[in-house]
Design an enzyme around this catalytic site. Structure first.
Site, PDB file in Angstrom:
ATOM      1  N   ALA A  31     -13.713 -39.899  22.459  1.00  0.00           N
ATOM      2  CA  ALA A  31     -12.824 -38.915  21.814  1.00  0.00           C
ATOM      3  C   ALA A  31     -11.376 -39.365  22.030  1.00  0.00           C
ATOM      4  CB  ALA A  31     -13.072 -37.514  22.350  1.00  0.00           C
ATOM      5  N   HIS A  36      -4.923 -42.636  25.274  1.00  0.00           N
ATOM      6  CA  HIS A  36      -5.829 -43.743  25.627  1.00  0.00           C
ATOM      7  C   HIS A  36      -5.270 -45.071  25.120  1.00  0.00           C
ATOM      8  CE1 HIS A  36      -8.855 -40.338  25.572  1.00  0.00           C
ATOM      9  NE2 HIS A  36      -9.084 -40.875  26.752  1.00  0.00           N
TER      10      HIS A  36
END
Length: 279
Positions: A31, A36
């Site tokens: 996700a 990230h």
């Protein structure tokens, strides 16, 4: 970008690169969001090869519903990583990681595991320690990158690396935020429109708490934050703590030689959001 689901395959590929490269590792539960990707970019700047793992680890969920509802967006994740500087993606199944024994080891993190998240999520950090150590064994990175939104988790992993004498450097990266201040999280997509519109209240409260901490003692600031959330129509405060960054113990008396951080966990309906700020 190469994608591997099997341990033997990813290890063989990494082994073939080992003698001439440094490996940066970004463990994720998928996700993916810009936060990230910022870890991937930092890892690429500091290493020759970047490995990202996508694995929703069952042993770190104390709530079965949270595991079931955790967003899984593998195609989108791989597409995002392809357009970043990622070299290798590791996407194992629970059976691949744990064989037929999906359970945690027990760790002693010198008390770090009993503070904050540890009080409310039984066994969570044993699950974190188990999977991170396993992934470190598989990937054998030189450096591993984690976002400071999970600051307690970073300190736990550092303690594990120290106690197990693992040859990896843990790199903490700043929290990546939306334009309105909400800390980026895989759980944010589960917020309703109304909850999402109100969610910046969490970071605004943290910033005010930081200002208050300059002139007031920790207990006064904690009581102020608790009162701010008491009457909020959408959010239930699980905890707010001001803690020593190294020990994660709550502050009793300020000491100018120590670093402090404010930590918060809030429920918006069934969605649990965490955040923190350096003081």
């Amino acid at each position: 970008m190469l994608v591997f689901a099997k341990i033997i395959s990813v290890q063989q590929k990494i082994e073939s690169l080992k003698n001439v490269t440094t490996i940066g590792f970004v463990p994720t539960m998928g996700a993916l969001h810009e936060g990230h990707l910022s870890l991937v970019e930092k890892a690429k700047k500091e290493n020759d090869i970047v490995v990202v793992s996508i694995f929703v680890n069952p042993t770190q969920f104390d709530n079965a519903d949270d595991l079931i509802n955790y967003p899984k967006t593998i195609d989108k994740d791989l597409s995002m990583l392809k357009s970043s500087n990622c070299d290798i993606v590791f996407t194992p199944t629970p059976e691949e990681i744990y064989a037929n024994d999906i359970q945690s080891q027990s760790f002693d993190f010198d008390g770090l595991e009993f503070q904050m998240e540890g009080k409310f999520r039984e066994g969570h950090f044993n699950g974190v320690g188990t999977i991170v150590e396993r992934l470190f064994e598989i990937v054998e990175p030189h450096k591993a990158y984690f976002g400071e939104k999970d600051f307690q988790q970073i300190q736990i992993i550092r303690k594990m690396v120290e106690k197990r004498n693992l040859p990896v450097k843990v790199i903490a990266c700043p929290i990546h935020r939306e334009k309105d201040g909400l800390a980026m999280s895989s759980r944010n997509i589960r917020l309703t429109k109304e909850q999402r519109a109100s969610a910046p209240f969490i970071y605004k409260t943290l910033k005010k708490a930081k200002a208050e901490f300059g002139t007031k003692n920790a207990l006064e600031v904690v009581k102020w934050v608790e009162s701010e959330f008491k009457n909020h129509p959408l959010f239930n405060l699980e905890y707010f703590e001001i803690a020593d960054e190294d020990t994660l113990l709550p502050v009793e008396t300020k000491n100018i030689t120590k670093k402090y951080r404010a930590f918060i966990a809030v429920f918006a309906g069934k969605v649990r959001l965490i955040d923190n700020i350096s003081l």
